[in-house]
Motif scaffolding. Structure first.
Motif, mmCIF file in Angstrom:
data_model
loop_
_atom_site.group_PDB
_atom_site.id
_atom_site.type_symbol
_atom_site.label_atom_id
_atom_site.label_comp_id
_atom_site.label_asym_id
_atom_site.label_seq_id
_atom_site.Cartn_x
_atom_site.Cartn_y
_atom_site.Cartn_z
ATOM 1 N N TYR A 17 0.821 -1.208 0.000
ATOM 2 C CA TYR A 17 0.000 0.000 0.000
ATOM 3 C C TYR A 17 0.858 1.263 0.000
ATOM 4 O O TYR A 17 0.515 2.272 -0.613
ATOM 5 N N HIS A 20 1.576 3.677 -2.970
ATOM 6 C CA HIS A 20 0.608 4.722 -3.317
ATOM 7 C C HIS A 20 0.933 6.032 -2.588
ATOM 8 O O HIS A 20 0.948 7.104 -3.180
ATOM 9 N N HIS A 44 -1.223 10.638 3.958
ATOM 10 C CA HIS A 44 -2.613 11.033 3.709
ATOM 11 C C HIS A 44 -3.658 9.948 3.964
ATOM 12 O O HIS A 44 -4.804 10.249 4.255
ATOM 13 N N ASP A 45 -3.269 8.675 3.884
ATOM 14 C CA ASP A 45 -4.245 7.607 4.146
ATOM 15 C C ASP A 45 -4.044 6.953 5.516
ATOM 16 O O ASP A 45 -4.745 6.003 5.852
ATOM 17 N N ASP A 110 -3.139 12.331 -5.134
ATOM 18 C CA ASP A 110 -3.689 11.043 -4.701
ATOM 19 C C ASP A 110 -4.558 10.461 -5.813
ATOM 20 O O ASP A 110 -4.424 9.301 -6.198
ATOM 21 N N ASN A 114 -4.250 7.008 -8.120
ATOM 22 C CA ASN A 114 -5.368 6.055 -8.124
ATOM 23 C C ASN A 114 -5.858 5.781 -9.545
ATOM 24 O O ASN A 114 -6.214 4.656 -9.880
#
Ligand code: MN
Length: 370
Positions: A17, A20, A44-45, A110, A114
């Motif tokens: 992950y 990303h 950010h996530d 982001d 994606n």
């Protein structure tokens, strides 16, 4: 911290992950944003998807980073499900919720990653994300002057939204693009020589291929065929000064006669999103209609990075001062509607009242026709 926090997670593609988060941060570096924005890009996530809390981020990285992460997390809850009438309000809401444009920029970085990895996502979700990108985020990027990003986002969404049309265009266009590029390479030496004779210094020449999505829109809107599109590939000339831009335009017109109605002076009259350039289409070698775009390096940089190009912050002005920070250069060029939005936010300290106020359109001086 981000890498550890995400260590148990994988992307749909099966890769870690963290890739990303890393790619998002790299994009923000490319846009030359400040350190807190880049850190927030990495994180950010984290608050949303891992056991690490926003409090913990605040403790480790300070209030500013936490504020940015929180903003991006909030934006994650704004979802578009295809009612066109809501699109404009949603775009405004995103800006309003963000409070700070850097939050929008993180969200755009982001989204870009994606979109690049959308192929691995389940089909149902693909469609929703692609539509949201096409209708909300690409136009938002465009309004912020980030034309390249807007085009890239649209082109990434296009095959998911219009698979058949994309296939058709792709097959039709492949040869045509190559043919046009070959032709422009033939034109280049004649032009360069004329420019040199007139002492105009060329910094860079490149070719700009029209994007599939905008090509498709143009074909549909004007009911045209591919042979009628003059700007499939345009020659882009980067010169030193504004004077050189106009001199170059004159030299091109002296070599080849211009097509009436196709000379556009976006230097004297920039597009609403701040875009500046001279465009002209001429009957070039073998009488082929050919488009040229002329601009300075600064205009080029701004056309690529838009608001991000202006968005250089002063470093550290004490605690919690980040909301008052102003760009350190070219404040005049800050987009009118963005500064207006910020003014409005000051007038309405209450969030709900502010959102209400957005219902009054602030594009009063402009008419949109669907
Ligand atoms: Mn993300």
């Amino acid at each position: 911290l981000s890498k550890n926090a995400h260590s148990a997670q994988k992307r749909h593609s099966g890769e870690p992950y963290f890739n990303h988060s890393y790619e998002t941060a790299l994009k923000l570096i490319e846009w030359r944003l400040d350190a807190p924005t880049i850190i927030a890009g990495l994180l950010h996530d984290v608050a949303e998807d891992t056991p690490i809390s926003l409090e913990e981020i605040k403790k480790q990285f300070g209030e500013e980073v936490a504020f940015l992460v929180e903003g991006v997390t909030k934006l994650g809850h704004v979802k578009y499900r295809g009612q066109e009438a809501q699109a404009e309000n949603l775009r405004k809401m995103i800006l309003a919720l963000s409070k700070d444009l850097r939050v929008v920029l993180i969200k755009l970085a982001d989204r870009l990653h994606n979109m690049k990895t959308l192929g691995a996502v389940p089909p149902q979700k693909q469609k929703r994300i692609a539509l949201e990108t096409y209708e909300i985020y690409a136009p938002l990027a465009y309004r912020l002057g980030m034309q390249d990003l807007a085009g890239e986002l649209e082109d990434l969404a296009f095959p998911y939204l219009y698979p058949k049309e994309y296939q058709w265009l792709f097959h039709e266009m492949k040869d045509k693009y190559e043919e046009r590029e070959k032709y422009l390479k033939k034109v280049e030496p004649t032009l360069i020589q004329a420019l040199e004779e007139n002492k105009v210094k060329i910094i860079k020449v490149d070719y700009r291929a029209k994007r599939y999505s905008s090509l498709w829109r143009k074909l549909k809107r004007y009911d045209m065929t591919l042979d009628q599109i003059y700007d499939l590939v345009a020659m882009r000339l980067i010169v030193k000064t504004i004077e050189d831009c106009y001199a170059t335009l004159g030299i091109i017109h002296k070599l080849w006669p211009p097509l009436p109605g196709r000379i556009k002076d976006y230097i004297a009259l920039p597009k609403p999103n701040g875009y500046q350039s001279l465009h002209t289409t001429v009957f070039c070698i073998d009488n082929k209609p050919t488009e040229f775009q002329i601009r300075t390096e600064k205009m080029h940089e701004e056309a690529e990075n838009g608001i991000a190009a202006h968005w250089v912050y002063e470093q550290g002005k004490g605690e919690a001062g980040y909301l008052d920070k102003r760009p350190t250069f070219a404040p005049k060029k800050e987009l009118v509607w963005v500064s207006q939005l910020r003014e409005w936010q000051k007038e309405f300290p209450d969030a709900e009242e502010f959102l209400d106020s957005l219902k009054i359109d602030f594009f009063r001086d402009r008419i949109f026709v669907n």
